[in-house]
Design an enzyme around this catalytic site. Structure first.
Site, PDB file in Angstrom:
ATOM      1  N   ILE A 208     -28.269  95.374  83.753  1.00 23.04           N
ATOM      2  CA  ILE A 208     -28.753  95.424  85.135  1.00 23.04           C
ATOM      3  C   ILE A 208     -29.639  94.205  85.361  1.00 23.04           C
ATOM      4  CG2 ILE A 208     -29.991  96.746  86.893  1.00 23.04           C
ATOM      5  CD1 ILE A 208     -27.506  98.185  85.833  1.00 23.04           C
ATOM      6  N   HIS A 209     -29.223  93.309  86.232  1.00 24.85           N
ATOM      7  CA  HIS A 209     -30.051  92.126  86.457  1.00 24.85           C
ATOM      8  C   HIS A 209     -29.990  91.583  87.885  1.00 24.85           C
ATOM      9  CE1 HIS A 209     -26.183  90.005  86.090  1.00 24.85           C
ATOM     10  NE2 HIS A 209     -26.768  89.061  86.783  1.00 24.85           N
ATOM     11  N   ARG A 210     -29.019  92.043  88.691  1.00 24.59           N
ATOM     12  CA  ARG A 210     -28.797  91.401  89.983  1.00 24.59           C
ATOM     13  C   ARG A 210     -29.939  91.697  90.945  1.00 24.59           C
ATOM     14  NH1 ARG A 210     -24.422  88.643  91.743  1.00 24.59           N
ATOM     15  NH2 ARG A 210     -23.332  89.241  89.834  1.00 24.59           N
ATOM     16  N   ASP A 283     -24.111  95.508  86.837  1.00 21.48           N
ATOM     17  CA  ASP A 283     -24.032  94.823  88.134  1.00 21.48           C
ATOM     18  C   ASP A 283     -23.673  93.350  87.943  1.00 21.48           C
ATOM     19  OD1 ASP A 283     -26.414  93.754  87.175  1.00 21.48           O
ATOM     20  OD2 ASP A 283     -27.688  94.657  88.723  1.00 21.48           O
TER      21      ASP A 283
END
Length: 363
Positions: A208-210, A283
């Site tokens: 998860i990084h967006r 994501d």
């Protein structure tokens, strides 16, 4: 023939490794033309785990320039990159500038080159999420419009360009396949278990990084609540971007104890995780494709994706950040057979095709 390759983010290092290897092979086999490649690292991903480990593991030629531009706003980062890349191009005077994907490094490199009348080649052209709130979407569209050659990974990407009127513009389009598929094939046998992972198989791999998720407290909370539910019955392994860790701390979100948080891992470690996991929840754009390469179902916690062919072929499932939809989709795909037999991303020879196109264009 001189090429300057602009990279700055982890996925770009992997893509550049494929083309750099193809350049070396071309030079070894073609005596009548020699390609000189210089690599410029903008510094967008800059710490050891986010950057240097990729160059070391994948034998990418060390950057000739490291601009060390990071931790700035989009405008400040892109502007600084544009200024510094222009200095490099004025000094080196390449025949081509090669850019990858959709980061600030991509648009800065393309724009600096175009203003100096240096030809631009865009690898991974034509992708569209159709969400102009995404900084990546803006970068893609602008880079495609000012490039001289667009290397498209899929027919969908070619169709997107046609729908935007690129057929009426003097820009060459090449349907060449996906460099990430080349990388997956080439590096699969070098997969390496992360040192802190004790599970052999069957876990859920998540990233998860967006920004659209990490900057929104409600969305980030819902995603981690879904992971918590999933982790009750199945281990979740989560390599986590430093920026996401800071956001979790700022929002007071505490990941469940059965979610194993890892520091960002190298490409070979990520391949091991992909090979041995049962499912991917992400994501990330690139990880959606890599899940397909290694025949793993993927849940994408976004409202849209550039890789629509994965959705159409029912190997990737869009849920957004909705907790219940994520959990319901996860439970459903565990019970069904998913067909991964279709060929969506070429034959694994994309790097070679890119190099030969550049040489042919030049001649």
């Amino acid at each position: 023939m001189k090429i300057i390759t602009i990279v700055g983010a982890r996925p770009q290092f992997v893509k550049a490794a494929v083309v750099s290897r193809a350049i070396e092979e071309f030079n070894a086999n073609k005596g009548d033309c020699n390609i000189e490649e210089w690599i410029v690292h903008t510094g967008q991903h800059y710490d050891e785990n986010m950057s240097a480990v990729f160059f070391d593991q994948m034998n990418i030629p060390k950057p000739h320039y490291n601009l060390e531009i990071n931790s700035l706003s989009h405008g400040a980062m892109t502007g600084k990159m544009l200024e510094r890349i222009e200095e490099v191009l004025l000094s080196e005077r390449p025949d081509w500038v090669l850019v990858y994907g959709d980061t600030n490094s991509t648009i800065a490199g393309a724009l600096a080159a175009k203003k100096l009348h240096i030809k631009v080649a865009h690898v991974e052209a034509g992708l569209r999420s159709f969400n102009m709130r995404m900084p990546e979407e803006v970068n893609r569209i602008l880079t495609d419009r000012i490039s001289d050659v667009l290397f498209c990974p899929t027919q969908t990407a070619v169709d997107n360009l046609k729908n935007e009127g690129h057929d009426t513009i003097d820009i060459k389009q090449v349907l060449c396949g996906d460099v990430m598929y080349d990388a997956a094939l080439f590096y699969a046998d070098r997969a390496n278990r992360p040192v802190t992972v004790t599970e052999d198989a069957g876990f859920v791999l998540s990233t998860i990084h967006r920004q659209e998720n990490t900057d929104d407290k409600e969305k980030l909370t819902c995603i981690f609540e879904a992971l918590k539910v999933i982790a009750r019955n199945q281990k979740v392994i989560l390599p986590l971007h430093p920026r996401t860790i800071k956001k979790l701390e700022n929002f007071g979100i505490v990941p469940d104890s059965n979610i194993q948080i890892l520091e960002p891992v190298g490409y070979f470690e990520m391949i091991w995780l992909l090979i041995n996991c049962s499912c991917v929840i992400t994501d990330s754009g690139g990880l959606q494709k890599e899940a397909f390469f290694f025949k793993k179902p993927c849940i994408t916690v976004r409202e849209e994706t550039e890789w629509v062919e994965l959705i159409h072929n029912k190997v990737n499932f869009l849920t957004g950040s909705d907790k219940h939809k994520i959990v319901e989709t996860f439970n459903r795909i565990k019970k069904v057979h998913i067909d991964f037999s279709m060929n969506l991303y070429g034959e694994g020879d994309t790097g070679r095709r890119i190099v030969e196109e550049l040489v042919g264009f030049e001649l």
